[in-house]
Design an enzyme around this catalytic site. Structure first.
Site, PDB file in Angstrom:
ATOM      1  N   GLU A  15       0.815  -1.217   0.000  1.00 49.61           N
ATOM      2  CA  GLU A  15       0.000   0.000   0.000  1.00 49.61           C
ATOM      3  C   GLU A  15       0.849   1.268   0.000  1.00 49.61           C
ATOM      4  O   GLU A  15       0.531   2.230  -0.709  1.00 49.61           O
ATOM      5  CB  GLU A  15      -0.920   0.003   1.225  1.00 49.61           C
ATOM      6  CG  GLU A  15      -1.853   1.194   1.239  1.00 49.61           C
ATOM      7  CD  GLU A  15      -2.647   1.294   2.535  1.00 49.61           C
ATOM      8  OE1 GLU A  15      -3.656   2.010   2.520  1.00 49.61           O
ATOM      9  OE2 GLU A  15      -2.254   0.682   3.532  1.00 49.61           O
ATOM     10  N   ASP A  16       1.928   1.280   0.788  1.00 48.24           N
ATOM     11  CA  ASP A  16       2.640   2.542   1.038  1.00 48.24           C
ATOM     12  C   ASP A  16       4.009   2.659   0.383  1.00 48.24           C
ATOM     13  O   ASP A  16       4.676   3.681   0.539  1.00 48.24           O
ATOM     14  CB  ASP A  16       2.801   2.749   2.559  1.00 48.24           C
ATOM     15  CG  ASP A  16       1.461   2.948   3.249  1.00 48.24           C
ATOM     16  OD1 ASP A  16       0.513   3.386   2.569  1.00 48.24           O
ATOM     17  OD2 ASP A  16       1.369   2.660   4.449  1.00 48.24           O
TER      18      ASP A  16
END
Length: 709
Positions: free
Chosen positions: A76-77
């Site tokens: 996700e990051d």
């Protein structure tokens, strides 16, 4: 931040055979991916995944779960991808990381429709591998522990979501310690003053009475020594939120609340649990209704323990939980105990439940839900309910959520028993259906042939299973009735244009209107989802006389050339009635009956009033009027109403029920009529019908006129 060697040491404490190289690789990879990223607190971002991994080591989880925690934010990051993680750490870990990523993106506290869909996704992810939700819960726990660095409005949002969703879910999974901590951390954000007031009262209480926990712990140990039982005794004051909830539920002040202390006794054997119980009850008086034996009747998540509440020192109520060491391990880890390790092998705890079976019981009836509200209802009932145990006359045990009724009991035995239930006896005494059952009660269900579920039952039952079964039965019952009504509506509509509603005609109409069967078409007609005139129009467009028998330009006298008009839907004026027009800029003229209550709203603008009257010539059946009809709930009544209206050469354009009682129904019927005399003839014919209790013209002052002519 915990360094890699310390993290590996935490894992090695319970799993000496851990794959140290793989853990180290995951640590290094996560650190490299999150390089340059920082949390709101200013700490390196990677400190968060490491802290989540450390929380999971407290539950002695396997290497795959620990590695997933270290990598759970990489997809996700960071620039990391599913393919890269799969190639480096294997497809199983890639699936787990991807599952956590998807859960992170779910907005579980969003609007109800979206929330239901997201809950579906949550349970789908859980059903694939429950370790996904374990990582997510640990992730939420660490975020709540460090929430102070977030913006105040974000803190409140996260705390509310945690209190409503993640804390109950942790409790449902048997991780009571996590539930309590999540609740207390949320309570600290949502009501800091309430929490502080409880802590202050605790301090005052300790100053006045001394260390009650220490005193009662010594009392219990003394009783166990006398009994000759070896056991560990732990005591504590309950969490502030737990006390606050009891104060709210019981509407009591702190000073009147007695059971604010809890004690746990860990024994060697199951037999010792019952010996300890005997010793406790001999020493202190048991509080009636506060005894639960989850050893003989375990919870579905594997939880086993004996709970009892007794009046201890100075009459203070204390809750005591008694369990073995193995039971305690499951009580602490819940469903997560299935993956726990000891000495390098998965711990063979006989009380740890199979996660696949547990998730199957949890989601058993979700798929029967027909809409979003029903699904959400099932989720919340299954996730958030406490349990009671009741007995059938044969001695079988039935588990039900707290607040369940004899009807829930009947449906828990079998849907057929529930559907035909006419009464119940609890401990041999006849009781109302809405009686709330208590632990240990014996329930006998009385049934009768021909009994069908009533609509009012929905409000009596609390279990998802019972609600789903009742709704299904009501839908089937309504379908039969709607099909009968639809057939009458079709017959009347076809006769209105000089045709017959033959099976062949209806079959052709069903095909034309994209209905699978004739019954589907008739059900839609009976349920007022489809106007009967649309069915006629589909087969005989040339015979559709709606709106063609009247020259709309000449229907109303007193209008300027080309001036548009519309009938007000609040009073639905028809030819033959006195009318007045209200000029509405941009909308033409709205025509009201002279006695319409909404005309009071225009008293200050009399310059907009127009003196109008209907054309004296014949009018076609183009004026829609709504009738408010109350009928007895007997077979064939609706059919006779349709016939009567058809005999008066009027057409039913819509029909829907507004109130359903055991013996009477109230419904609104939209009828197309020519003029006020035609309307009176229709109402007179209906009024003469013995099964019609009341009939009146429906006027809704909240409705405005729609669409100009």
């Amino acid at each position: 931040m915990i360094d890699v060697d310390d993290l590996i040491a935490l894992v090695r404490n319970y799993n000496p055979k851990t794959n140290e190289a793989k853990l180290r690789d995951a640590y290094d990879y996560g650190m490299a991916m999150h390089e340059g990223q920082f949390r709101h607190s200013g700490e390196p971002y990677f400190s968060h995944p490491v802290a989540v991994a450390a929380i999971l080591t407290e539950m002695r989880l396997d290497d795959a779960t620990i590695i997933t925690a270290l990598l759970h934010d990489t997809i996700e990051d960071t620039g990391s991808t599913y393919g890269q993680i799969s190639e480096r750490f294997g497809p199983d870990i890639a699936e787990l990381v991807d599952g956590v990523t998807k859960l992170t993106n779910l907005q579980l506290s969003s609007s109800e429709t979206k929330q239901a869909e997201n809950f579906r996704k949550l349970f789908m992810a859980m059903s694939k591998d429950l370790r996904v939700i374990l990582v997510k819960l640990a992730d939420r726990l660490h975020n709540m522990r460090t929430i102070k660095s977030m913006r105040p409005e974000k803190q409140v949002q996260k705390a509310r979501e945690t209190m409503d969703i993640y804390a109950p879910l942790a409790g449902r999974m048997g991780m009571q310690w996590m539930r309590e901590e999540l609740e207390d951390l949320s309570f600290k954000v949502l009501n800091p003053e309430g929490r502080n007031s409880i802590i202050r009262r605790f301090i005052t209480l300790q100053r006045e009475t001394g260390d009650v926990v220490y005193q009662i712990t010594n009392d219990i140990r003394h009783e166990l020594e006398t009994e000759g039982v070896e056991a560990d005794v732990f005591g504590r004051a309950k969490k502030p939120y737990s006390i606050w909830r009891k104060m709210q539920e019981k509407s009591q002040s702190f000073s009147r609340l007695s059971d604010i202390y809890g004690f746990r006794i860990i024994t060697q054997t199951e037999g010792d649990c019952y010996r300890v119980l005997g010793a406790i009850h001999r020493r202190w008086r048991a509080v009636p209704g506060r005894f639960k034996d989850y050893i003989s009747q375990p919870k579905s998540n594997g939880y086993r323990s004996i709970h009892t509440t007794v009046s201890g020192r100075d009459g203070k109520r204390v809750e005591v939980q008694i369990r073995t060491r193995q039971m305690h391990e499951v009580a602490e880890a819940g469903v997560a105990a299935h993956w726990s390790y000891r000495d390098g092998v998965r711990a063979e705890n006989p009380f740890a439940v199979d996660p696949s079976k547990w998730i199957a019981t949890l989601t058993e009836r979700f798929e029967s839900a027909h809409d979003h509200d029903e699904f959400l209802e099932h989720v919340k009932l299954e996730m958030y309910s406490d349990q009671v145990f009741c007995f059938s006359p044969k001695g079988d045990v039935v588990k039900l959520p707290k607040g369940a009724t004899p009807l829930d009991f009947a449906y828990a035995i079998h849907t057929r028993i529930g559907d035909s239930c006419v009464g119940a006896k609890v401990d041999g005494i006849r009781v109302p259906m809405w009686t709330r059952l208590k632990n240990g009660q014996s329930v006998e269900i009385m049934t009768a042939e021909g009994q069908r579920p009533q609509a009012t039952w929905i409000d009596i039952v609390v279990t998802g299973r019972a609600k789903a079964a009742i709704r299904k039965s009501l839908r089937e019952e309504h379908r039969e009735r709607f099909i009968k009504l639809g057939r009458e509506l079709a017959r009347v509509a076809f006769e209105h244009v000089g045709k017959k509603a033959t099976d062949k005609a209806l079959k052709t109409a069903a095909r034309q209107m994209s209905c699978n069967t004739v019954d589907d078409l008739l059900e839609r007609l009976g349920a007022a989802e489809l106007p009967a005139r649309d069915v006629v129009r589909a087969l005989y467009p040339e015979l559709d006389t709606t709106g063609e028998n009247v020259d709309q330009k000449r229907a109303v006298l007193g209008l300027r050339q080309g001036q548009r008009f519309e009938r007000a839907q609040c009073c639905q004026p028809v030819p033959g009635e006195r009318i007045v027009g209200i000029g509405i800029p941009g909308h033409g003229v709205v025509i009201h009956a002279i006695d319409c209550p909404t005309l009071e709203d225009h008293e200050d603008t009399t310059d907009q009033w127009l003196d109008l009257q209907w054309h004296s010539g014949p009018h076609g059946a183009v004026n829609n009027v709504t009738l408010n009809v109350t009928i007895s709930n007997d077979a064939g009544v609706l059919g006779r109403i349709c016939t009567l209206i058809g005999e008066q050469k009027a057409n039913i354009s819509d029909l829907h029920f507004v109130d359903r009682k055991q013996d009477f129904y109230r419904l609104l019927i939209d009828v197309d009529i020519r003029d006020v005399e035609h309307l009176h003839a229709v109402m007179l014919a209906l009024e003469a019908e013995s099964d019609i209790a009341d009939i009146s013209r429906h006027r809704d002052v909240t409705r405005s006129a729609q669409g100009a002519h």
